[in-house]
Design an enzyme around this catalytic site. Sequence first.
Site, mmCIF file in Angstrom:
data_model
loop_
_atom_site.group_PDB
_atom_site.id
_atom_site.type_symbol
_atom_site.label_atom_id
_atom_site.label_comp_id
_atom_site.label_asym_id
_atom_site.label_seq_id
_atom_site.Cartn_x
_atom_site.Cartn_y
_atom_site.Cartn_z
ATOM 1 N N ASN A 6 0.878 -1.170 0.000
ATOM 2 C CA ASN A 6 0.000 0.000 0.000
ATOM 3 C C ASN A 6 0.916 1.221 0.000
ATOM 4 O O ASN A 6 1.498 1.564 1.032
ATOM 5 C CB ASN A 6 -0.893 -0.044 1.251
ATOM 6 C CG ASN A 6 -1.875 1.104 1.297
ATOM 7 O OD1 ASN A 6 -1.886 1.964 0.410
ATOM 8 N ND2 ASN A 6 -2.689 1.137 2.328
ATOM 9 N N ARG A 31 -2.594 -2.151 -3.506
ATOM 10 C CA ARG A 31 -3.772 -1.319 -3.395
ATOM 11 C C ARG A 31 -3.667 -0.236 -4.470
ATOM 12 O O ARG A 31 -2.679 0.484 -4.546
ATOM 13 C CB ARG A 31 -3.795 -0.640 -2.021
ATOM 14 C CG ARG A 31 -4.919 0.316 -1.926
ATOM 15 C CD ARG A 31 -4.832 1.178 -0.701
ATOM 16 N NE ARG A 31 -6.185 1.477 -0.310
ATOM 17 C CZ ARG A 31 -6.587 1.550 0.932
ATOM 18 N NH1 ARG A 31 -5.763 1.348 1.904
ATOM 19 N NH2 ARG A 31 -7.832 1.831 1.195
ATOM 20 N N HIS A 40 -12.770 3.412 -0.460
ATOM 21 C CA HIS A 40 -12.730 2.523 0.721
ATOM 22 C C HIS A 40 -13.331 1.153 0.418
ATOM 23 O O HIS A 40 -13.777 0.442 1.326
ATOM 24 C CB HIS A 40 -13.450 3.151 1.942
ATOM 25 C CG HIS A 40 -12.723 4.328 2.512
ATOM 26 N ND1 HIS A 40 -13.359 5.464 2.954
ATOM 27 C CD2 HIS A 40 -11.399 4.539 2.699
ATOM 28 C CE1 HIS A 40 -12.470 6.336 3.386
ATOM 29 N NE2 HIS A 40 -11.274 5.802 3.240
ATOM 30 N N ARG A 79 -9.374 16.442 5.138
ATOM 31 C CA ARG A 79 -10.170 16.730 3.931
ATOM 32 C C ARG A 79 -11.534 17.298 4.323
ATOM 33 O O ARG A 79 -12.097 16.906 5.342
ATOM 34 C CB ARG A 79 -10.371 15.462 3.105
ATOM 35 C CG ARG A 79 -9.132 15.013 2.369
ATOM 36 C CD ARG A 79 -9.321 13.683 1.690
ATOM 37 N NE ARG A 79 -8.566 12.639 2.350
ATOM 38 C CZ ARG A 79 -8.731 11.335 2.160
ATOM 39 N NH1 ARG A 79 -9.634 10.892 1.294
ATOM 40 N NH2 ARG A 79 -8.003 10.458 2.815
ATOM 41 N N GLU A 132 -8.137 -4.375 5.248
ATOM 42 C CA GLU A 132 -8.031 -4.156 3.801
ATOM 43 C C GLU A 132 -6.933 -5.026 3.190
ATOM 44 O O GLU A 132 -7.067 -5.511 2.060
ATOM 45 C CB GLU A 132 -7.738 -2.674 3.533
ATOM 46 C CG GLU A 132 -8.928 -1.790 3.881
ATOM 47 C CD GLU A 132 -8.541 -0.353 4.190
ATOM 48 O OE1 GLU A 132 -7.838 -0.130 5.207
ATOM 49 O OE2 GLU A 132 -8.930 0.547 3.442
#
Length: 402
Positions: free
Chosen positions: A9, A94, A182, A242, A381
């Site tokens: 990742n 990823r 996600h 964000r 994940e």
Amino acid sequence: MIPVLIVLNAGSSSLKFQVFDLQDGEEPRLVWKGLYEGLGGSAHFLVKDTNSALLDEMTWGSGDRFGHEEALIHLVSWLSQFKDDRKPVAIGHRVVHGGEAFSSPVLVDEAIIKKLETLVPLAPLHQPHNLEPIRIVRRRLPGMPQVACFDTAFHQTQSDIASLFALPREMRESGVRRYGFHGLSYDYIASVLKDYDPRLKEGRVIVAHLGNGASLCAFKDGVSIATTMGFSALDGLPMGTRCGAIDAGVVFFMLREMKLSPEAAERMLYTKSGLLGVSGLSNDMRVLRTNAGTNADAKRAIDLFVYRITREIGSLVAALGGLDGLVFTAGIGENDVATRAEVIAGLAWAGLTLDAAANSAGGPRISTGSGPTAWVIPTNEELVIARQTRSVLGAAQARLAS
Ligand code: AMP
């Protein structure tokens, strides 16, 4: 020899990795996890076993020019020292954006890399960093199979209407639509819902992925029907840094009246907003909770976060036509007792009732009564990337054998 998968990742200055054992017919089994951070500057490497015991660490000075390429070479040589009788057989990556073309993970070749490069404008802050290690591995380990696993793919089940912006048709034809992100986290939660409550698998469930990035996803029968993130990972809930959903008119005001360059406006929306921007203190929920009693802006940031989550859940309940379950996951969702309690308190109208003791204990079930149930489920994940990589690899080997 035990075959292992490496899951990567990659971020702008970091490379997280996990190593999984592959045994026939069994779930990929995590053996080591670690990260490189500060790449391109003063880089640091650490690796832990599954009990979080530190196995090794190393630091490089800023003069060492230690970047992603050096990190990957170091990782492969570190593995050759520590792997015992283990042999890497594939790397799963990823990749944040699969666009419209990729609704499932894919074995990477030159043509796929070219297609993924065309998606850089859709995720300019993430996609280039995700693609860099893929190119490095192709150059340095040309025979190594690589699989790209997408954060957008899980949402491809959404209807045309759910993914449409009210813009002129040519915009949709240019790929301007809601994609959602996600997805690797939501895929994991979808895969384990039945272990918590078999009724959730077929039910109407909202999953709140609340980490430094945050979004909600509405599941019906275990698939995504709506989500709060849209074209980019800026949309929806306020996040660590964000802004989440804002009126598009704000961007014109920033450009025209405040004379910000597009890059400066983008930087503000991605890196200076959210919990950090509102609090003026931190993007870290732990810091905000610690200071909320004495710092009014820290409290406002948390209150806005909780308010927006609760409001967006209301919108997703409408999209689902009701609610059977609510799942909290990721850093804040899994750990912040107060955020879960405040969100559930705001959802009494939907029939949710908090089990305060279970919530303090971390769940897994944190609701009482006969209404919708609420849960804390840790996400994973990397395991989804390992599962997807193995499945793509298996399919490719079967094709070769036939
Ligand atoms: P993630 O991006 O999933 O790693 O989540 C990062 C967020 O989780 C940050 O806002 C952290 O402050 C928050 N977080 C992690 N651990 C805790 C904790 N024990 N209590 C509250 N928030 C936490």
